[in-house]
Design an enzyme around this catalytic site. Structure first.
Site, PDB file in Angstrom:
ATOM      1  N   ASP A 490       0.836  -1.189   0.000  1.00  0.00           N
ATOM      2  CA  ASP A 490       0.000   0.000   0.000  1.00  0.00           C
ATOM      3  C   ASP A 490       0.873   1.242   0.000  1.00  0.00           C
ATOM      4  OD1 ASP A 490      -1.077   0.031   3.508  1.00  0.00           O
ATOM      5  OD2 ASP A 490       0.881   0.347   2.584  1.00  0.00           O
ATOM      6  N   ASP A 507      -7.470   9.811  -5.635  1.00  0.00           N
ATOM      7  CA  ASP A 507      -7.936   8.852  -6.641  1.00  0.00           C
ATOM      8  C   ASP A 507      -7.031   8.854  -7.867  1.00  0.00           C
ATOM      9  OD1 ASP A 507     -10.002   8.258  -4.965  1.00  0.00           O
ATOM     10  OD2 ASP A 507     -11.500   9.441  -6.040  1.00  0.00           O
ATOM     11  N   GLU A 534      -6.155   2.046  -0.262  1.00  0.00           N
ATOM     12  CA  GLU A 534      -4.896   2.233  -0.978  1.00  0.00           C
ATOM     13  C   GLU A 534      -4.057   0.960  -0.978  1.00  0.00           C
ATOM     14  OE1 GLU A 534      -3.992   3.517   3.293  1.00  0.00           O
ATOM     15  OE2 GLU A 534      -5.673   3.516   1.917  1.00  0.00           O
TER      16      GLU A 534
END
Length: 630
Positions: A490, A507, A534
């Site tokens: 992540d 995003d 994420e």
């Protein structure tokens, strides 16, 4: 008074801004020596005022008067005696004078609405007591961009200070002498915005309803080739086009069209809608008219009367066209109602719907006209009388056409024998169509399957597909041998990124990272999944763990190389942390999906604990044993 006359003489050779300023000075210095409009006191809570009856009116036959001249004491101003100004057909220009008095204690802004979208030329002069002035120019013969408020009609902002007296001069002129009815309203800003929104919604519903009917009957026309549906589709098109131009929406949304075309289109479509209505009615009562040729000729004569305004409109005679079109329309509606009653009595029961439709349109026209003339109250239903009447008329005609189609069933029964020969051919074509549709459906299903396993934001596979693939790949390694690597990663300090830059920027980062990682994948069996906000997962295969470590470090560097600024991260750019759990064939016997995932997750958090932007890895089940011992 001598001072006022001197000011007027001095400014005759100056431009309009100086003249307007001088007019404002005249009002300030001379007070009641000029036009005496009844003051309109602006108080809180006044959402809408009909103010035509509080205005003064001045005729300008020469079309030459200026704002500074109309305020001269010699001008013959007269009060407006009716709640709605009706200038009808007039060769003159006209001036209106309104006097506004601001409420004590607070400045306010009101919106002056001239509720007639078809005025050719409007000038508004706002004269403040201290000599300041503002000027607006609009009209349906002028570019829409000139309007101070983007509105399908004409609206002008009026700023009034606390206790201030403001004089408003409105000049109205027409290219060919038609001005018509002019309701004048004064709105609060909030009430005006709400009225605009309501009008837009209702007009959208109106256009939507008629366009749905149009498209439906266009499909019927294509399938049946029946002329009645063609007349009806043309009638609906002209009805929508007429209302679109009449309400001012054509000027608002089709700004590339010349204003003359819009006015000509309004008149042509208006007349053609009546012509097509008459043609539909004649087509539906033709069996009864066949026995009375003289009545058939009379019907076509009435239709021809409504066609006469079309060439007049095309040569630009707006006022003259209206003088012929409006009486012709009223006479045609009454004639259509009488003809429908007669045909109903002759046994053509479906013509009762033509009668009902014509009656709805007549009532709608009368209701809206009487509202504009203030004979009826200004109720929302009456404000949209023509729109409501035309929708009801269109629905009634659609029902009449449907009933008329029922008469065709007998003819279809007679034609069945001829259709038998074509039945085999049609069945073959239908079979081909079904097969083609089946192939299209299979392709669509495949696309839907792909969409169902794909994350919409990043384009990676979603968590549901990840769970399926993890179970499948682990079972495959148990059965066939080999090894499997599960990597969870992540983005570091991503919550801080979202808080600092906003979720839309976050995003975009997820999309760029996903695209970068997918570009790094080398094997056809390698897959990228988005399993959380994420958080991503990679299912990898390779000869050994060190090979995958090298690959993941390459991925890590690629993400860092994007150079996406990250003010909340010590590295200054977006980075990622990786946890790789490696499981070979021997270890799969004692490892399930949950254990493998848990191991990769622990390694991810270990990478974060060791400073982030790194890859930590371990083999399973050794890593699991170490985790349990810890």
């Amino acid at each position: 008074m001598d001072l006022l006359r001197l000011c007027l003489r001095v400014t005759r050779a100056l431009g309009w801004p100086c003249r307007v300023l001088t007019a404002a000075a005249c009002l300030w210095l001379g007070g009641t020596a000029t036009a005496q409009a009844a003051p309109i006191v602006l108080t809180p809570g006044q959402d809408r005022l009909a103010i035509a009856g509080q205005a003064e009116l001045l005729e300008d036959p020469s079309h030459q008067l200026r704002a500074d001249q109309v305020l001269a004491p010699s001008q013959a101003w007269r009060p407006v005696a009716t709640p709605v100004l009706n200038l009808a057909h007039s060769p003159s220009a006209w001036w209106l004078h309104l006097r506004l008095v601001g409420a004590a204690g607070a400045a306010t802004t009101r919106v002056l609405e001239l509720d007639n979208p078809r005025l050719d030329d409007i000038e508004v002069h706002v004269l403040h007591a201290g000599g300041a002035a503002s000027h607006y120019r609009a009209g349906d013969q002028r570019p829409f961009a000139d309007r101070p408020i983007a509105y399908h009609g004409f609206a002008f902002p009026l700023a009034v200070s606390a206790g201030e007296t403001v004089d408003v001069l409105v000049r109205l002129d027409s290219r060919d002498g038609f001005l018509g009815l002019l309701p004048i309203k004064l709105w609060s800003e909030q009430a005006f915005q709400q009225a605009m929104q309501r009008h837009t919604l209702l007009c959208g519903l109106y256009y939507g309803a008629l366009l749905i009917l149009l498209l439906y009957h266009l499909c019927l026309l294509g399938s049946t080739r029946h002329a009645a549906f063609g007349w009806y589709v043309g009638y609906l098109f002209c009805l929508v086009a007429t209302r679109f131009a009449f309400e001012g929406h054509a000027a608002q949304y089709l700004q590339g069209l010349p204003p003359l075309w819009i006015n000509q289109g309004l008149l042509v479509n208006y007349s053609m809608s009546v012509v097509l209505f008459g043609a539909m009615l004649i087509a539906n009562v033709k069996p009864a008219l066949a026995r009375r040729p003289w009545l058939l000729r009379l019907c076509w004569a009435v239709v021809g009367l409504n066609a006469l305004p079309v060439p007049m409109a095309l040569v630009g005679s707006y006022s003259g066209t209206l003088k012929l079109a409006m009486p012709a329309t009223m006479a045609s509606i009454l004639f259509a109602m009488g003809l429908s009653i007669w045909a109903w009595r002759q046994g053509l029961r479906h013509t009762r719907f033509f009668l009902l439709g014509a009656a709805c349109m007549l009532v709608g026209l009368m209701a809206e006209r009487m509202r504009l003339e203030a004979t009826l109250p200004d109720h929302p239903l009456l404000a949209y009388g023509v729109a409501i009447g035309s929708v009801l008329e269109a629905l009634c005609i659609a029902i009449a056409l449907a009933e008329g189609m029922n008469r065709m069933k007998a003819d279809k029964l007679l034609a069945e024998r001829q259709a038998l020969e074509a039945e085999t051919r049609l069945n073959n074509e239908l079979g081909q169509l079904v097969r083609a549709r089946t192939r299209e459906l299979e392709a669509a299903n495949q696309r839907l399957t792909t969409l169902s396993i794909t994350d919409e934001l990043t384009g990676a596979f979603n968590r549901r597909h990840f769970q399926d693939q993890l179970a499948y790949r682990l079972a495959h390694v148990r059965r066939e041998g080999g090894a499997i690597g599960l990597c969870l990663f992540d983005l570091d300090h991503f919550k801080g990124y979202n808080d600092h830059y906003g979720h839309p920027a976050g995003d975009e980062v997820l999309r760029r990272v996903s695209a970068t990682v997918q570009a790094c994948l080398k094997r056809s069996t390698d897959r990228l999944f988005r399993v959380g906000g994420e958080e991503f997962a990679l299912l990898l295969s390779g000869p050994d763990r060190s090979h995958l470590l090298g690959f993941l470090d390459e991925v890590r560097r690629s993400i860092e190389a994007l150079g996406i600024p990250h003010a909340q991260h010590g590295a200054g750019v977006v980075t990622a942390s990786f946890g790789l759990a490696w499981c070979d064939h021997a270890a799969t016997a004692e490892t399930d999906e949950e254990a493998l995932y848990r191991c990769a997750d622990e390694l991810l958090y270990r990478a974060k604990a060791r400073g982030r932007n790194r890859v930590d890895s371990a083999e399973v089940p050794g890593a699991l044993a170490q985790h349990q011992a810890g």
